[in-house]
Design an enzyme around this catalytic site. Sequence first.
Site, PDB file in Angstrom:
ATOM      1  N   ASN A   1      15.699 -10.967  64.158  1.00  9.67           N
ATOM      2  CA  ASN A   1      14.644 -10.123  63.577  1.00  9.67           C
ATOM      3  C   ASN A   1      13.314 -10.822  63.835  1.00  9.67           C
ATOM      4  OD1 ASN A   1      12.917  -8.628  61.979  1.00  9.67           O
ATOM      5  ND2 ASN A   1      13.689  -9.431  60.035  1.00  9.67           N
ATOM      6  N   TRP A   2      12.567 -10.292  64.775  1.00  7.84           N
ATOM      7  CA  TRP A   2      11.342 -10.973  65.200  1.00  7.84           C
ATOM      8  C   TRP A   2      10.162 -10.776  64.254  1.00  7.84           C
ATOM      9  CZ3 TRP A   2      10.920 -10.191  71.262  1.00  7.84           C
ATOM     10  CH2 TRP A   2      11.811 -11.071  71.877  1.00  7.84           C
ATOM     11  N   LYS A   3      10.281  -9.838  63.317  1.00 14.76           N
ATOM     12  CA  LYS A   3       9.158  -9.551  62.401  1.00 14.76           C
ATOM     13  C   LYS A   3       7.906  -9.265  63.232  1.00 14.76           C
ATOM     14  CE  LYS A   3      11.591 -12.314  59.070  1.00 14.76           C
ATOM     15  NZ  LYS A   3      11.602 -13.048  57.831  1.00 14.76           N
TER      16      LYS A   3
ATOM     17  N   HIS B 154      14.408  -4.273  54.385  1.00 19.46           N
ATOM     18  CA  HIS B 154      14.174  -5.727  54.415  1.00 19.46           C
ATOM     19  C   HIS B 154      13.329  -6.110  53.204  1.00 19.46           C
ATOM     20  CE1 HIS B 154      12.748  -9.662  55.588  1.00 19.46           C
ATOM     21  NE2 HIS B 154      13.763  -9.715  56.423  1.00 19.46           N
TER      22      HIS B 154
ATOM     23  N   GLU C 134      10.923  -8.030  52.872  1.00 25.49           N
ATOM     24  CA  GLU C 134       9.466  -8.030  53.104  1.00 25.49           C
ATOM     25  C   GLU C 134       8.906  -6.611  52.989  1.00 25.49           C
ATOM     26  OE1 GLU C 134       9.602 -10.216  56.798  1.00 25.49           O
ATOM     27  OE2 GLU C 134      10.174 -11.999  55.656  1.00 25.49           O
TER      28      GLU C 134
ATOM     29  N   GLU D 186      20.670 -10.751  52.246  1.00 26.45           N
ATOM     30  CA  GLU D 186      19.592 -11.716  52.437  1.00 26.45           C
ATOM     31  C   GLU D 186      19.015 -12.112  51.078  1.00 26.45           C
ATOM     32  OE1 GLU D 186      17.993 -11.515  56.724  1.00 26.45           O
ATOM     33  OE2 GLU D 186      16.731 -10.281  55.466  1.00 26.45           O
TER      34      GLU D 186
ATOM     35  N   GLY E 276      13.008 -17.406  55.052  1.00 26.22           N
ATOM     36  CA  GLY E 276      11.841 -18.150  55.529  1.00 26.22           C
ATOM     37  C   GLY E 276      11.516 -19.385  54.693  1.00 26.22           C
TER      38      GLY E 276
ATOM     39  N   SER F  31      17.235 -18.222  56.441  1.00 23.50           N
ATOM     40  CA  SER F  31      17.193 -19.593  56.952  1.00 23.50           C
ATOM     41  C   SER F  31      18.442 -19.999  57.745  1.00 23.50           C
ATOM     42  CB  SER F  31      16.922 -20.586  55.817  1.00 23.50           C
ATOM     43  OG  SER F  31      15.654 -20.320  55.248  1.00 23.50           O
TER      44      SER F  31
ATOM     45  N   GLY G 297      15.750 -14.691  61.331  1.00 19.36           N
ATOM     46  CA  GLY G 297      14.305 -14.526  61.512  1.00 19.36           C
ATOM     47  C   GLY G 297      13.758 -15.633  62.400  1.00 19.36           C
TER      48      GLY G 297
END
Length: 255
Positions: free
Chosen positions: A14-16, A98, A100, A170, A176, A216, A237
């Site tokens: 997941n490149w965000k 997600h 975020e 998650e 992160g 992570s 990520g």
Amino acid sequence: MIRNMPKPPLIVGNWKMYKGVKETQSFIDQMMLAPLPSEKQIWLAVPFTAIGPAVQAAKGRLVIGAQNMHDASEGAFTGEIAASMLTELGTEFVILGHSERRTLFHESNTFIHRKVKAALQSGLKVILCVGETEQERKEEKTKEVLKTQLLECLKDVPEEAFTKISIAYEPIWAIGTGKTATPEIAQKTHRDIREILESMISSKAAQEVFLLYGGSVKPENASSLMKQEEINGLLIGNSSLKHELFLKIIHFDQS
Ligand code: PGA
């Protein structure tokens, strides 16, 4: 409970909001130089603008997806992207819910539920993210929180559509932060998720759903996480941004 059936590992990056077109192309070109294990599924969720070039560069060897979408088929929704705009580019899956998106963009379970329905209707596969905060875990509310997220986001989804859905667990405290859930915590929580799914659909259909762990994940912990019976894949990520790290994770030790 039927025992979890072995599944080909599903490894998802997941490149965000990282990497434009050029960086995407060079990342995928590098990946293509390395032998990719045929027994594993490798998916990459890239920014909207990089989807078309990523699909071209991946030549079917990597599955390309999006990280979000809107639920409407079209309309006056400035800045939004519809499912059909994604499938037109060759997008095969979308990450929904997600943390975020939930936290920074205030997405509710109701909104995510509408997106899940729209994505499935458009033929996209869905990775639905669920997870608890540190506080909720401390208060032993994890299972309850996950149950609400799953029931509300997957309400009225017919059993046969679950073959197109993966669940990514998650824990918010692990995203992160460098703090990974221990393999034991992840395994136990995945078992809870499986049980919740079994209360929603038949046991057989629930067993077939891929459960991914995210938060992570690094080359150092991929193997011990993947050894857990209920962990069928990983959502990554940070460590998916460098092809060397991502490849190390893809080639995790399966012995
Ligand atoms: P992380 O992110 O691997 O950087 O913790 C995971 C995710 O947000 O999907």
